[in-house]
Scaffold this motif. Sequence first.
Motif, short mmCIF file in Angstrom:
data_model
loop_
_atom_site.label_atom_id
_atom_site.label_comp_id
_atom_site.label_asym_id
_atom_site.label_seq_id
_atom_site.Cartn_x
_atom_site.Cartn_y
_atom_site.Cartn_z
N TRP B 30 8.86 -6.71 -7.86
CA TRP B 30 8.16 -6.32 -6.62
C TRP B 30 7.91 -4.82 -6.52
N ASP B 34 4.21 -3.29 -6.01
CA ASP B 34 3.87 -2.38 -4.91
C ASP B 34 3.26 -1.09 -5.45
N TRP B 38 -0.55 -0.16 -4.36
CA TRP B 38 -0.78 0.98 -3.47
C TRP B 38 -1.10 2.25 -4.25
N ILE B 63 6.35 4.77 -1.19
CA ILE B 63 6.77 3.44 -1.70
C ILE B 63 8.19 3.53 -2.27
N THR B 178 11.72 -3.96 8.21
CA THR B 178 10.28 -3.69 8.35
C THR B 178 9.91 -3.31 9.79
#
Lengths: 275, 262
Positions: B30, B34, B38, B63, B178
Motif C-alpha cells: 500500500w 500511494d 500521488w 505521504i 483518518t
Amino acid sequence: MGFLGPNGAGKTTTIQMLLGVLTPTSGEIFYFGKEFQSSREKILENVNFSSTYTNLPWELTVKENLTYLSYLYQIKNRRQRIEKIVKIFRLEKLLNQQLQELSSGQLTRVNLAKALINFPKILLLDEPTASLDPEAASYIRHFLLKQRQQFKVSIIFTSHNMAEVEEVCDRVIFINHGKIIDDDTPQNLARKIETCHVELNVADGLKRTIEFCREQKINYKLEGRYIIVDLKEKEIPQFLQTLMEKGVSYDQIAIDKPTLEDYFLLTAKKTYENQ
Amino acid sequence: MKINRIYALFLRYFFYFRHSLDRMSDAFYWPTMDLLLWGLTSVYFRQYLPKGSAVVLMIVSGIVFWLLVWRGQYEITVNLLEELWNRNLVNLFVSPLTLWEWAAAVLLVGLIKGIVSFVFASLVAFLLYKVNLFTYSFSFLPLVGLLIINGWWVGFLVAGVIFRYGTKFQTLAWTGVTILSPFSAIYYPLSILPLWAQKVAALIPTSYLFEAGREVISTGVLDWQKVLTSLILSFIYLILSLIWLKKSFDYILAKKGLVKVF
C-alpha cells in the motif's frame, strides 16, 4: 477438584473471576494466602488455564506458540521445557504446523501443553477433553493425575463427562445460580442418591414380581423378561429374599449403584423445579 | 513491567507478520501504491507550476509522514483485533501480562514497523522521484517521533472503544486516524481550510507537524514553536488516551469479562 453445575450455573463465570478476566462484584479471592488483585502478577505466574472457549493464535505454528508463551511465563530453561512438554503431549510431528491445520484433538493437546508450560501450582481446566477421542482423553486424564501426584498440582476441572470427573477429582463442588449447592467427594455425592437400579432377568415368576412391586409401591420398569426395580441399597437383600420365598427364579442380576451422573441429574432437576 | 513479557508479545506479533500476506501488503504494497499514485499526480501538476516548485517533495513527504501516524495507530488496534479474532485475548490476560505491558509491546511493534515502513517508503520515493527525505534528517527527526506518538494516542483511543464495544467498531482499527487527516494539512497549508476547520486543526497536534515539515522543505528552518505546541498537545492526548484505555479495560472486566469481548 471438579466444578459441576448445569448450564448457566456460573462455572465459567467463577473460573473467569479466578483468572482475573472478570471482576467480582463482591468478595475477595485468595491464592497461596495472598489477595489476588494486589498480587495478580506473582499469583498468575503459578496458575494456568485451558478452555474450549479460547484459542491460541491460529496462524502461528505449535513451536512459535510455545516459544512466545515460554517468554510470557518467564520459563527458565525454555528449550528443555518446550522439548519436555512436546514429548508429553506427543506434539513432535506437529511442531512446524500452524494451528489452523490441526484437528480438534490435536488442538486440545496443544492447549494443554500451553496450560502446563509454566509448571502451574493451580491449573484450571474447562472441559479439557471435550474434543478428544477416548484413547487420547484417557491418556490426558492419566497424565493429569500423574501431574497432580508428582508435582502437587491442584486442578480445578469442569466437564460434562461425569465418569471422567469421578476418575480425576477427589473433591467436587456443585453450583447453581452462583451458589454452592454441595461440596464433597464424588463418592459421597453419589451416595446421596439412595436409589439403586436392580435389573433381573426373570426366568419364572415375572407376574408375582410385578404384583409384589405394586403391593410394596416399588418403582419398576419392564423390558421383555427383564424387570428394573428402584431400591435403596439396604433394601436389596430383603427384596431378593422375598422373591425367593415367593418362588421367583431369575438367571441374571445386575445392580447399578448410583453414580455422580445420577446425583448431577437429580440435583439439576431439583434446582430447575425450584426456579 | 517485565521485559520478557513485552518481548513475548513482540515475538507473537513478529511470528504472525511472517505468516500474514495481509500484514506484508500493509507494510510494503500500500505505501508503494500511494507513492506511485500521488507521486505521479504531483509530477503531472508540477508541469503547470513555476520552475523550482517543491510540490513533488511536499506531496511525497506528506505521504511518507502520514504513513508514520497511520502505522502507529494501526499496529495497536489491528493487533488487538487479531487477539479477538483468534479468541486469544483471554489466554494473554490469564498470564501475568499487564495491560501496560501489552500496550508497550504493541508500541514497540508499531515503532519498529513504522521505521521499516518509513525507510522503505523513503527509498521508494527516492527511486521513483529522486526525492531524498534524508537530506532533512536532523530537522525531520523530531517530526518523525511526534508523528508516531500521534498514531499511538489515536490507537489507544480506538483500542478503548474496541475493548468496550467489541468488533462491531472494528472498522475504526483501519480508519480511526483518518478523521484527523483533513485537519492535519498533510498535503496543503492550513490557510486554505475554512475558519472553523482551522480552529479544529489548532487542536490537532499533527497539523503543526505537517506545517513545520513544509516549512523545512521551503525554508530549511524548523519552527520549534510548532514542534513544542505539537509536543504538548500530543502528550496531553496520549495521557488521556491511556486513561481511556485503562478505564475501558476495567469497565469490560467489571461488566462482562474478557471472554465476552468479541
